[in-house]
Structures are given as C-alpha cells and as structure tokens.
Design an enzyme around this catalytic site. Sequence first.
Site, short mmCIF file in Angstrom:
data_model
loop_
_atom_site.label_atom_id
_atom_site.label_comp_id
_atom_site.label_asym_id
_atom_site.label_seq_id
_atom_site.Cartn_x
_atom_site.Cartn_y
_atom_site.Cartn_z
N HIS A 127 -14.20 14.23 66.86
CA HIS A 127 -13.05 13.82 66.06
C HIS A 127 -12.82 14.84 64.95
O HIS A 127 -13.64 15.73 64.71
CB HIS A 127 -13.28 12.43 65.48
CG HIS A 127 -13.29 11.35 66.52
ND1 HIS A 127 -13.40 10.01 66.21
CD2 HIS A 127 -13.18 11.40 67.87
CE1 HIS A 127 -13.37 9.29 67.31
NE2 HIS A 127 -13.25 10.12 68.34
N GLU B 256 -12.97 14.83 61.71
CA GLU B 256 -13.95 14.97 60.63
C GLU B 256 -15.14 15.83 61.07
O GLU B 256 -15.61 16.69 60.32
CB GLU B 256 -14.44 13.59 60.19
CG GLU B 256 -13.35 12.68 59.67
CD GLU B 256 -12.73 11.79 60.74
OE1 GLU B 256 -12.32 10.67 60.40
OE2 GLU B 256 -12.67 12.23 61.92
N CYS C 169 -13.87 6.61 61.85
CA CYS C 169 -14.39 5.54 62.67
C CYS C 169 -15.82 5.19 62.26
O CYS C 169 -16.58 6.04 61.78
CB CYS C 169 -14.34 5.92 64.15
SG CYS C 169 -15.37 7.32 64.61
N SER D 228 22.94 15.24 89.95
CA SER D 228 22.65 15.18 88.51
C SER D 228 22.01 16.45 87.99
O SER D 228 21.79 16.57 86.77
CB SER D 228 21.72 13.99 88.22
OG SER D 228 20.48 14.16 88.89
N ARG E 61 7.70 14.77 77.39
CA ARG E 61 6.82 14.27 78.44
C ARG E 61 5.36 14.57 78.10
O ARG E 61 4.47 13.73 78.27
CB ARG E 61 7.13 14.95 79.78
CG ARG E 61 8.30 14.44 80.56
CD ARG E 61 8.38 15.18 81.90
NE ARG E 61 9.63 14.91 82.60
CZ ARG E 61 9.99 15.46 83.75
NH1 ARG E 61 9.17 16.34 84.32
NH2 ARG E 61 11.14 15.16 84.32
N SER F 259 8.64 -2.20 93.77
CA SER F 259 8.35 -3.58 94.17
C SER F 259 7.92 -3.72 95.62
O SER F 259 7.03 -4.51 95.95
CB SER F 259 9.57 -4.47 93.90
OG SER F 259 9.81 -4.57 92.51
N GLY G 120 16.38 5.52 86.50
CA GLY G 120 17.80 5.33 86.73
C GLY G 120 18.35 4.18 85.91
O GLY G 120 17.63 3.50 85.16
#
Length: 370
Positions: free
Chosen positions: A48, A50, A76, A169, A185, A223, A300
């Site tokens: 980290h 530190e 932490c 597009s 991104r 789906s 979309g």
Amino acid sequence: MPHIATALQLAESVLWLTSPNPRVGCVLVNAQGQVIGQGSTQRAGGPHAEVVALRNAQAQGRSTQGATAYVTLEPCSHQGRTAPCCDALIHAGISHVVASLQDPNPQVAGKGFGKLRDAGIRVTVGPGAAQSRELNLGFFSRMARKTPWVRIKAAASLDGITALPNGQSQWITGPQARADGHAWRARACAVLTGIGTVLQDNPRMDVRAVDTPRQPALVVVDSDLQTPPDAALFGPQRPVLIYAANPHPQREAALQALGATVIYLPGALGQVGSQPKVDLPAMLRDLAAREINELHVEAGHKLNGSLLRAGLVDEMLVYLAPKWLGTGAGMSNFGPLAQLAEGVALQFRSVDRVGEDLRLLARVVERDIF
C-alpha cells in the site's frame, strides 16, 4: 496543504492499477518540512501507499522518526492481502498522520485511526477529502451500497443518434474521443455490454488505444446465452462474466470451455409466456461481491434503458460529435414519459473538448449516494 495535494497526485497516478483496492497516495515529511519519502498503492497483493513511501525513505537513508505521514485514506489496520499499514507507520516512528478520509471498509472504518492514536500518534482527518472520495467513488460505493459505481458511456451525434438505421456506428466520434473513451475503460474494474451489441458489432471491448497495466473484466448481459464461442470478446486475457436467465447446458459448456464464468440470475417474469431476463439489481450485487468497484457500461439503447429505468445508473459519460444524423438508434429506450418531471435529473460535472468532439460527464442527481 501542499503535501496532501502531492499525495492526491500520487493516488491519481495509479488510477488504472490498484483495483479492487482504493487509489491511495502517501507523502512523508520530516520535522524540518522536507519530503523524505512518497508512494502510491500498487496492484492488489502489492504494498500500500504508506509502505511504498516508507521503503522510499529507507532507500534514501532518511530517518522516519518523528515524521508526518500525509495519506489520502485511513491506513488499514487489518491483515488482508498485505500486513496492516498502521503497524508499519507505528514501527517507523511516525508522530503525526494527516489523512483525507476514513476508510469505508467495515474491517477498517476508524479502527486504523484508533490504533494509531492508541500508539500515541496524532491523527488529523479531512484535508483533501472531496478529491480522495472522487478518486475512489467505486470503492466507496461497493463498501457502502454493496454495488459498483455505474457509469454509462455513449457516443452520439449532436442530435443524439448512436447508430444509423442500418446499424452502422463506426465511427461517429473522432480518434481522440475514442482514445479518451478507452482511458475511461482502463480505470474501471469491469466493462459491461449486452448481447445485442455482441451480436451486432462483435466488439472486443478491451483497452487498446492507451497503455494500461491491466485489462478490466468483461461482463455480458445475455439472458439466453446467445454469445457465440468465436466472439471477438474472448481474445484478450481477462475474466469474462456472462449473466444469463435461461439455462442452456450445451451453450454454457462451450462458453465455460473458453474460460467464461456463467452466472444465472433470472428476474421476475413480465408478460405471461415471456422468458425471464437477467435480474439487473442482483447482478450489481453479485459484481460487488466479486470486488468490482467501477462498472463502465458500453451497451445499446435497450440495456441502457433498462439500467436507467431500474435506477441503477450513477453517471453518464457522453461524447457528442459535430454531426447531425437525423434518424437512427438513440442512447437509451428510457420512457416514454408523461411528465417532464419523470425524467432522470442530471448535474453536469464537466464539459470538455476532446479533439473535434465534446465530452460531457453528468451525474444522476437523485441517486442514493453513500
């Protein structure tokens, strides 16, 4: 405070690196006001900020006894992927810690400050709080709301068209705007798209236009598990998560053979006889459980509209090209509305010129922000 400003710059320098950990910077200053060490949080599992700063001071032969640590988030206090930063600061003889914010992680959440105070270290909290929080909106969202920070990105003509009626597009916006979009991104933990975009455009959805130390994960809302095994999205080495609602064992096996993870989260049925769709709120909760902080949506108009209708969007990143295209696909199928007041109220955060295009960043006003 100039040293907190430097620490914030160090935190921003690792914008694309630290996920799922927060972006943190640290500056060590001795009693004479001299900077003796500095550092930023590294990749997950690495040191980290530190610890990096303390090692930097040690490498220069600088004593940290009695020094002040300026850090952009509470150190932490627990054993995670790395040892507690509080212990390292205490052992280094730090006398004062100036921190921008309390860590929202329940495993820390003030315990770090308490541990430092118990060791006789003075603690000051607050300088640079707003900037540190902005750098870590996804981390704060995951900790407080148990969902990622959701950003929809769209590129459109000035009259809001994202694709011609025939589906074309590429490219409405210019190369500078596209590279800037890749930078957004790169900062996300994951990029989300829908099966419609996969089938129509066969996109890679990776980061290419800018150099990045890591590729974000890819999430597909599919789906019925229609993702083709030869889709371009399986190219880069990165996690691919496919959220589905209707089991198709053979398709699932083919996708899993490519390394994809298939998660079934069917939502409530709508019309009688209809097939269930992915439960989007449940998907966000699952992504948070998988340590996704920022979710960058490039989808979309159907999926964008579904996310907006469900109240799951935090902000919009929109690139507008100096073109007028007349008819075609819009940015979302949100609506139709009966009253103007039913619209999603936004607050502009920034409006910038990127090449020949405009970049607008707007935040949802009434979103329940932690």
